[in-house]
Design a protein around this motif. Sequence first.
Motif, PDB file in Angstrom:
ATOM      1  N   ILE A 197       0.875  -1.178   0.000  1.00 26.80           N
ATOM      2  CA  ILE A 197       0.000   0.000   0.000  1.00 26.80           C
ATOM      3  C   ILE A 197       0.907   1.222   0.000  1.00 26.80           C
ATOM      4  O   ILE A 197       1.778   1.350   0.864  1.00 26.80           O
ATOM      5  CB  ILE A 197      -0.917   0.036   1.240  1.00 26.80           C
ATOM      6  N   ILE A 198       0.703   2.093  -0.962  1.00 27.49           N
ATOM      7  CA  ILE A 198       1.488   3.323  -1.061  1.00 27.49           C
ATOM      8  C   ILE A 198       0.598   4.507  -0.703  1.00 27.49           C
ATOM      9  O   ILE A 198      -0.446   4.714  -1.329  1.00 27.49           O
ATOM     10  CB  ILE A 198       2.031   3.515  -2.498  1.00 27.49           C
ATOM     11  N   LEU A 199       1.017   5.270   0.290  1.00 27.42           N
ATOM     12  CA  LEU A 199       0.381   6.537   0.642  1.00 27.42           C
ATOM     13  C   LEU A 199       1.500   7.564   0.715  1.00 27.42           C
ATOM     14  O   LEU A 199       2.182   7.691   1.728  1.00 27.42           O
ATOM     15  CB  LEU A 199      -0.374   6.429   1.969  1.00 27.42           C
ATOM     16  N   MET A 200       1.703   8.256  -0.367  1.00 27.35           N
ATOM     17  CA  MET A 200       2.803   9.221  -0.474  1.00 27.35           C
ATOM     18  C   MET A 200       2.325  10.437  -1.258  1.00 27.35           C
ATOM     19  O   MET A 200       1.446  10.324  -2.105  1.00 27.35           O
ATOM     20  CB  MET A 200       3.986   8.613  -1.247  1.00 27.35           C
ATOM     21  N   GLY A 201       2.931  11.575  -0.964  1.00 31.99           N
ATOM     22  CA  GLY A 201       2.704  12.754  -1.784  1.00 31.99           C
ATOM     23  C   GLY A 201       2.466  14.040  -1.022  1.00 31.99           C
ATOM     24  O   GLY A 201       2.836  15.109  -1.490  1.00 31.99           O
ATOM     25  N   ILE A 202       1.836  13.959   0.143  1.00 31.50           N
ATOM     26  CA  ILE A 202       1.533  15.208   0.857  1.00 31.50           C
ATOM     27  C   ILE A 202       2.811  15.937   1.248  1.00 31.50           C
ATOM     28  O   ILE A 202       2.861  17.165   1.214  1.00 31.50           O
ATOM     29  CB  ILE A 202       0.607  14.974   2.083  1.00 31.50           C
ATOM     30  N   GLY A 257      -6.586   6.178 -12.913  1.00 30.55           N
ATOM     31  CA  GLY A 257      -5.531   5.959 -13.895  1.00 30.55           C
ATOM     32  C   GLY A 257      -5.309   4.516 -14.290  1.00 30.55           C
ATOM     33  O   GLY A 257      -4.657   4.244 -15.290  1.00 30.55           O
ATOM     34  N   GLY A 258      -5.817   3.583 -13.501  1.00 26.75           N
ATOM     35  CA  GLY A 258      -5.699   2.173 -13.830  1.00 26.75           C
ATOM     36  C   GLY A 258      -4.329   1.567 -13.574  1.00 26.75           C
ATOM     37  O   GLY A 258      -4.103   0.401 -13.916  1.00 26.75           O
ATOM     38  N   ALA A 259      -3.421   2.304 -12.965  1.00 25.31           N
ATOM     39  CA  ALA A 259      -2.077   1.772 -12.729  1.00 25.31           C
ATOM     40  C   ALA A 259      -2.038   0.819 -11.536  1.00 25.31           C
ATOM     41  O   ALA A 259      -1.323  -0.179 -11.561  1.00 25.31           O
ATOM     42  CB  ALA A 259      -1.093   2.917 -12.500  1.00 25.31           C
ATOM     43  N   PHE A 260      -2.820   1.127 -10.521  1.00 24.44           N
ATOM     44  CA  PHE A 260      -2.767   0.355  -9.281  1.00 24.44           C
ATOM     45  C   PHE A 260      -3.655  -0.880  -9.349  1.00 24.44           C
ATOM     46  O   PHE A 260      -4.638  -0.920 -10.079  1.00 24.44           O
ATOM     47  CB  PHE A 260      -3.191   1.240  -8.099  1.00 24.44           C
ATOM     48  N   ASP A 261      -3.318  -1.871  -8.538  1.00 22.57           N
ATOM     49  CA  ASP A 261      -4.095  -3.096  -8.448  1.00 22.57           C
ATOM     50  C   ASP A 261      -5.298  -2.934  -7.512  1.00 22.57           C
ATOM     51  O   ASP A 261      -6.115  -3.846  -7.408  1.00 22.57           O
ATOM     52  CB  ASP A 261      -3.203  -4.240  -7.957  1.00 22.57           C
ATOM     53  N   GLY A 262      -5.387  -1.829  -6.849  1.00 18.63           N
ATOM     54  CA  GLY A 262      -6.490  -1.491  -5.961  1.00 18.63           C
ATOM     55  C   GLY A 262      -6.287  -0.073  -5.467  1.00 18.63           C
ATOM     56  O   GLY A 262      -5.189   0.486  -5.592  1.00 18.63           O
ATOM     57  N   VAL A 263      -7.334   0.515  -4.941  1.00 20.71           N
ATOM     58  CA  VAL A 263      -7.271   1.901  -4.458  1.00 20.71           C
ATOM     59  C   VAL A 263      -7.937   1.967  -3.087  1.00 20.71           C
ATOM     60  O   VAL A 263      -8.981   1.355  -2.860  1.00 20.71           O
ATOM     61  CB  VAL A 263      -7.980   2.872  -5.435  1.00 20.71           C
ATOM     62  N   ILE A 264      -7.328   2.740  -2.194  1.00 16.23           N
ATOM     63  CA  ILE A 264      -7.916   3.066  -0.899  1.00 16.23           C
ATOM     64  C   ILE A 264      -8.113   4.572  -0.900  1.00 16.23           C
ATOM     65  O   ILE A 264      -7.150   5.328  -1.057  1.00 16.23           O
ATOM     66  CB  ILE A 264      -7.012   2.651   0.270  1.00 16.23           C
ATOM     67  N   ASP A 265      -9.335   5.006  -0.725  1.00 15.18           N
ATOM     68  CA  ASP A 265      -9.628   6.435  -0.803  1.00 15.18           C
ATOM     69  C   ASP A 265      -9.532   7.083   0.581  1.00 15.18           C
ATOM     70  O   ASP A 265     -10.528   7.384   1.226  1.00 15.18           O
ATOM     71  CB  ASP A 265     -10.997   6.668  -1.440  1.00 15.18           C
ATOM     72  N   VAL A 273       4.678  -8.160  -7.407  1.00 19.10           N
ATOM     73  CA  VAL A 273       4.021  -7.645  -6.210  1.00 19.10           C
ATOM     74  C   VAL A 273       2.866  -6.746  -6.628  1.00 19.10           C
ATOM     75  O   VAL A 273       3.030  -5.873  -7.496  1.00 19.10           O
ATOM     76  CB  VAL A 273       5.030  -6.855  -5.337  1.00 19.10           C
ATOM     77  N   LYS A 274       1.712  -6.958  -6.047  1.00 16.01           N
ATOM     78  CA  LYS A 274       0.544  -6.094  -6.291  1.00 16.01           C
ATOM     79  C   LYS A 274       0.733  -4.811  -5.486  1.00 16.01           C
ATOM     80  O   LYS A 274       1.263  -4.830  -4.376  1.00 16.01           O
ATOM     81  CB  LYS A 274      -0.741  -6.783  -5.857  1.00 16.01           C
ATOM     82  N   ILE A 275       0.269  -3.704  -6.042  1.00 15.36           N
ATOM     83  CA  ILE A 275       0.435  -2.410  -5.374  1.00 15.36           C
ATOM     84  C   ILE A 275      -0.894  -1.674  -5.333  1.00 15.36           C
ATOM     85  O   ILE A 275      -1.597  -1.572  -6.333  1.00 15.36           O
ATOM     86  CB  ILE A 275       1.564  -1.585  -6.043  1.00 15.36           C
ATOM     87  N   ILE A 276      -1.232  -1.207  -4.149  1.00 18.04           N
ATOM     88  CA  ILE A 276      -2.497  -0.532  -3.883  1.00 18.04           C
ATOM     89  C   ILE A 276      -2.189   0.933  -3.602  1.00 18.04           C
ATOM     90  O   ILE A 276      -1.340   1.246  -2.764  1.00 18.04           O
ATOM     91  CB  ILE A 276      -3.199  -1.191  -2.678  1.00 18.04           C
ATOM     92  N   GLY A 277      -2.869   1.819  -4.296  1.00 16.63           N
ATOM     93  CA  GLY A 277      -2.635   3.252  -4.130  1.00 16.63           C
ATOM     94  C   GLY A 277      -3.579   3.855  -3.112  1.00 16.63           C
ATOM     95  O   GLY A 277      -4.782   3.601  -3.142  1.00 16.63           O
ATOM     96  N   GLY A 278      -3.032   4.641  -2.204  1.00 19.51           N
ATOM     97  CA  GLY A 278      -3.835   5.396  -1.244  1.00 19.51           C
ATOM     98  C   GLY A 278      -3.874   6.855  -1.659  1.00 19.51           C
ATOM     99  O   GLY A 278      -2.833   7.450  -1.958  1.00 19.51           O
ATOM    100  N   THR A 279      -5.069   7.418  -1.720  1.00 22.78           N
ATOM    101  CA  THR A 279      -5.182   8.834  -2.090  1.00 22.78           C
ATOM    102  C   THR A 279      -4.628   9.717  -0.976  1.00 22.78           C
ATOM    103  O   THR A 279      -4.621   9.345   0.200  1.00 22.78           O
ATOM    104  CB  THR A 279      -6.641   9.219  -2.391  1.00 22.78           C
ATOM    105  N   ILE A 280      -4.174  10.890  -1.363  1.00 26.31           N
ATOM    106  CA  ILE A 280      -3.556  11.853  -0.448  1.00 26.31           C
ATOM    107  C   ILE A 280      -4.643  12.569   0.330  1.00 26.31           C
ATOM    108  O   ILE A 280      -5.593  13.100  -0.252  1.00 26.31           O
ATOM    109  CB  ILE A 280      -2.689  12.860  -1.228  1.00 26.31           C
ATOM    110  N   THR A 281      -4.484  12.621   1.643  1.00 29.35           N
ATOM    111  CA  THR A 281      -5.484  13.235   2.516  1.00 29.35           C
ATOM    112  C   THR A 281      -5.489  14.763   2.381  1.00 29.35           C
ATOM    113  O   THR A 281      -4.492  15.368   1.984  1.00 29.35           O
ATOM    114  CB  THR A 281      -5.245  12.838   3.979  1.00 29.35           C
ATOM    115  N   PRO A 282      -6.626  15.384   2.714  1.00 26.84           N
ATOM    116  CA  PRO A 282      -6.742  16.846   2.587  1.00 26.84           C
ATOM    117  C   PRO A 282      -5.866  17.587   3.590  1.00 26.84           C
ATOM    118  O   PRO A 282      -5.523  17.050   4.647  1.00 26.84           O
ATOM    119  CB  PRO A 282      -8.224  17.110   2.860  1.00 26.84           C
TER     120      PRO A 282
END
Length: 188
Positions: free
Chosen positions: A61-66, A135-143, A101-110
């Motif tokens: 699970i990737i949660l990065m960017g803020i 974008g369809g890049a991730f194998d799953g998304v957590i909002d 490895v499957k990778i799940i994208g986490g959206t950036i919090t406000p």
Amino acid sequence: AFRGWPDRLAERLQADPATRGWSVVNAGIGSNRLLHDTPSVNALARFDRDVLAVPGVEKVIILMGINDIQYSHRFPSQAVTADEMIAALGQLVSRAHARGVKIIGGTITPFAGSGDYTAEGDAARTKVNDWIRGGGAFDGVIDFDLATRDPLHPGQLSSALDSGGRLHPNDAGYALMGDAIDLRLFAQ
């Protein structure tokens, strides 16, 4: 209590017979960024060592960017664009997939109302989140964005979940983030 969303995810995985076989390894580093090293080694440089080299890793699970966004405000010479962040996330996806490895994208919090908030930064956050979601890049998304935002002010962390600086969730916010993860992402 210094309990993050990975701790809550681990509890939930262990409590469900369908996901009990999973372990959670938290390789997060406070203030870490995708593209620059200050104050720690950037995610692109450490991803293989700290994540993909973990024995038995199957999902990430990737949660990065803020931090990239807020440090762009603090240090203009290290400013990054949404497109650069998307490219970096895309590189992490490609590297994970190359290892099976499957990778799940986490959206950036406000973060509206925080000391590093800018309209430009929020526009970048929105663009990156739109890409993560569609974008369809991730194998799953957590909002995580949707889970933690104030419904009346979507660019802002919910007051009930704010630790005080309009950037980091409190214990209730991290618990909610852990609860926002669909365990079907881990069902065998």
